[in-house]
Design an enzyme around this catalytic site. Structure first.
Site, PDB file in Angstrom:
ATOM      1  N   THR A   1       0.941  -1.206   0.113  1.00 36.33           N
ATOM      2  CA  THR A   1       0.040  -0.038   0.054  1.00 36.33           C
ATOM      3  C   THR A   1       1.077   1.113   0.044  1.00 36.33           C
ATOM      4  OG1 THR A   1      -0.172  -0.189   2.457  1.00 36.33           O
ATOM      5  CG2 THR A   1      -1.949  -1.106   1.158  1.00 36.33           C
TER       6      THR A   1
ATOM      7  N   ASN B   1      -0.217  10.471   6.847  1.00 36.75           N
ATOM      8  CA  ASN B   1      -1.456   9.960   7.428  1.00 36.75           C
ATOM      9  C   ASN B   1      -2.609  11.001   7.242  1.00 36.75           C
ATOM     10  OD1 ASN B   1      -0.858   7.131   8.345  1.00 36.75           O
ATOM     11  ND2 ASN B   1       0.824   8.247   9.248  1.00 36.75           N
TER      12      ASN B   1
ATOM     13  N   GLU C   1       5.919   4.569   7.859  1.00 38.06           N
ATOM     14  CA  GLU C   1       5.648   5.815   7.161  1.00 38.06           C
ATOM     15  C   GLU C   1       6.157   7.072   7.829  1.00 38.06           C
ATOM     16  OE1 GLU C   1       1.199   5.958   7.398  1.00 38.06           O
ATOM     17  OE2 GLU C   1       1.020   4.510   5.865  1.00 38.06           O
TER      18      GLU C   1
ATOM     19  N   SER D   1      -7.159   5.586   4.957  1.00 40.79           N
ATOM     20  CA  SER D   1      -6.939   4.226   5.142  1.00 40.79           C
ATOM     21  C   SER D   1      -7.859   3.718   6.203  1.00 40.79           C
ATOM     22  CB  SER D   1      -5.547   3.760   5.653  1.00 40.79           C
ATOM     23  OG  SER D   1      -5.383   4.298   6.899  1.00 40.79           O
TER      24      SER D   1
ATOM     25  N   LYS E   1       3.573  -7.018   4.076  1.00 42.00           N
ATOM     26  CA  LYS E   1       3.080  -5.471   3.674  1.00 42.00           C
ATOM     27  C   LYS E   1       2.761  -4.962   5.119  1.00 42.00           C
ATOM     28  CE  LYS E   1      -0.085  -3.471   3.569  1.00 42.00           C
ATOM     29  NZ  LYS E   1      -1.015  -2.383   4.209  1.00 42.00           N
TER      30      LYS E   1
ATOM     31  N   THR F   1      -2.329  -3.196  10.309  1.00 43.96           N
ATOM     32  CA  THR F   1      -2.392  -3.268   8.808  1.00 43.96           C
ATOM     33  C   THR F   1      -1.144  -3.943   8.043  1.00 43.96           C
ATOM     34  OG1 THR F   1      -3.647  -1.098   8.775  1.00 43.96           O
ATOM     35  CG2 THR F   1      -2.816  -1.806   6.719  1.00 43.96           C
TER      36      THR F   1
END
Lengths: 385, 385
Positions: free
Chosen positions: B148, B380, B261, B385, B170, B181
């Site tokens: 993603t 974010n 991230e 998401s 992932k 996630t």
């Protein structure tokens, strides 16, 4: 209204050179009586700063004659020397006022892990003592002296039936449940016993400061002090007093949230139809602490999936298929699934409401929080505390 | 090494148009046997996505023949329609492979609260089925199809005595305890019973994915799957297998943290001399989740006060005056107070170690986390998401 407005109180705030900016950094609040009743609540952080350890002991007999406060240094994690410094500053205050050091509360805020420059503290205390006064100006000066990254000073008050409540607060980040880098001093000229003050203060904090959660962090120094001089001669209705005290605390808590470091949205996360207030608080707090939720709000994104995701981490009573979520009044989630189109939610304003329906009872509770912004990261990576 | 390297496995990853970028977004992993034993662990989030609810049921009998995975949509909070969609995609996969839908695991990742475009899922599944292959290239394609916001695909593996373990993962944010996630598929050609796979997988996850905590958030979709084909004919030493599986999981977990991230530092928060492993984990996790600590590291500020402050919020056994903290090897806190000069700590590199000595026992544990950066806030707040 501020701490020097109720009868029997004087206050001052002076620059003592603890801050490199030359702004006020030492404040003094004195209760001239006739009564010297007091109550206080402190951080539940087990790594408590020296002034917290000292003040807990001071207030344990229900009496306090004065509060010495400084910004520019937290005096936390400073070992035996730090505790001696707190003790010495209480002695200095007591000497100037002709009272016992055992009746002097001390509060500090600022960087953790550095010793305070005691020569500056002593000089500042002497200076503050010389400037003690009642009224508006003195209240403002005392409130200014405890600011750290606050952009505005915070005061609030309540006018009861023949008595006053006046308060001040500092804290612009690190707000958290059970308090956080937050110093609050509240004075009243009502006639109340220490046990009554204690009960009223705990009730007021439970629905004000305890429900403000800016970043989930909990400080080593948080302190909320309530002092009563009895100088009005009025023995208040306890219910009215508690209501007025609560209103004062809520007012200060919202001012703290409003000024939280780097926030661009103020968010009220309300959970309703919960099986218990504890359940409602657990859910509201989980959402309030989700960095993903907080960054979404910063991005004006009504991301209700992150609300549900945070809700799902709690032990609150609910069935996922019964959850409803409203953002700024728009029902974006219905029965655990898609509701109205998320584009109907306008998050461009500063105030955001998130309402979570657990469908499990009739209780509710609200936690106030902020979004997570670039400014938050900037301020907290650049400013040591 | 990847999922299509152990004998008996084929895999593929194809673009199905779920992602607007045209990158691969549907992956398929097939176990051709002779055995079809499987185990899996799922998110503990009570708001579980449709594919999690489906896959929990599928794996409950210890058998799985295939895993269909998609990025570009989480199929979470999508109600009865979402569950029907998961079911339909399993049926489609089963039809193509000539197996039972009840043996097809499904994983989804992406935006919460939107229905998947099933025509694209069906076409992608057909395409992936046509491209199923063994070996390096197929392993890489499958790993690419589940990305993603990942900037790189993640694979790892282990060569045992006569058998292989291959894995892919992932997840580039939302990493959290008890998973987040994160989708992980691990294959092996060793001969192992479902109960053995389950025990080995839980042991491996407990010291790998469960100890990676990027932002404290927990996803609705996290899934870790382990499938065994038995095609090597080798029944492994269970201890060696568990060790190899653990090494594979730790490797993948560290790759996930490395790609979290917007991180600029990778931080290992180790708590030692704890009374129990649980105490050590609680302290390391509290520090890892402190936004104030994480922003300080972003600012290259060795702010050990924030480490102590977070430690003080835990229930772990310790006395504040016995705490020691080392940052990148420099003892910045000694006996709860000032240690070496903080300026001796160089945080300019990407890797940071924080070692917290509780002085209360002999146990230890490490949590891996990241700093809180402008990039984190940016990604974010901009990416739903």
């Amino acid at each position: 209204m501020g701490v020097a407005d109720p009868k029997g109180f004087r206050a001052a705030g002076v620059p003592a050179g603890l801050k490199s900016t030359g702004k006020p950094d030492v404040s003094l609040v004195v209760n001239d009586g006739p009564e010297h009743h007091a109550a206080a609540v402190f951080t539940s952080n087990r790594v408590a700063a020296a002034p917290v350890i000292w003040s807990r002991q001071v207030v344990s007999d229900g009496r306090a004659d004065a509060v010495l406060l400084n910004s520019g240094g937290a005096n936390a994690c400073t070992g035996p020397q730090g505790f001696q410094n707190t003790h010495a500053s209480a002695e200095k205050t007591a000497e100037l006022l002709g009272i016992s050091a055992g009746d002097v509360l001390v509060c500090s805020t600022g960087l953790i892990g550095e010793q305070l420059p005691m020569d500056k503290i002593f000089a500042g205390t002497t200076d503050a003592h010389a400037r003690l006064a009642s009224g508006e100006e003195a209240s403002a000066a005392a409130a200014a002296g405890i600011m750290t990254t606050d952009t505005v000073s915070k005061r609030a008050g309540f006018e009861g039936s023949g008595y006053l409540i006046g308060g001040m607060a500092k804290g612009a980040g690190m707000l958290a449940p059970a308090l956080a880098t937050m110093l609050v001093v509240i004075t009243t000229d009502a006639v109340l016993e220490p046990a009554q003050l204690d009960a009223a203060l705990r009730a007021a904090c439970a629905v004000s400061f305890d429900r403000a959660d800016a970043d989930g962090c909990m400080s080593t120094n948080d302190t909320v002090i309530l002092m009563a001089s009895g100088a009005s001669g009025v023995t208040p209705d306890v219910e009215e007093f508690t209501k007025g005290l609560t209103a004062t605390c809520v007012d200060l808590a919202l001012q703290l949230m409003h000024d939280a470091e780097g926030a661009s949205h103020e968010i009220a996360v309300r959970t309703f139809n919960a099986a218990s207030v504890d359940d409602a608080l657990e859910v509201s707090r989980a959402v309030s602490r989700s960095n993903l939720f907080k960054t979404a709000i910063f991005g004006n994104d009504p991301n209700w999936g992150r609300v549900l995701s945070a809700t799902g981490t709690t032990k609150a009573a609910f069935e996922p298929e019964n959850l409803n979520v409203f953002m700024n009044g728009v029902q974006v989630c219905r029965n655990g699934g898609l509701g109205e189109d998320r584009s109907l939610v306008d998050l461009s304003g500063r105030n955001v409401t998130v309402d979570i329906d657990l469908g499990a009872g009739s209780e509710e509770a609200t936690i106030w929080t902020n979004d997570l912004t670039h400014e938050y990261v900037h301020e907290n990576s650049a400013y040591s505390s």
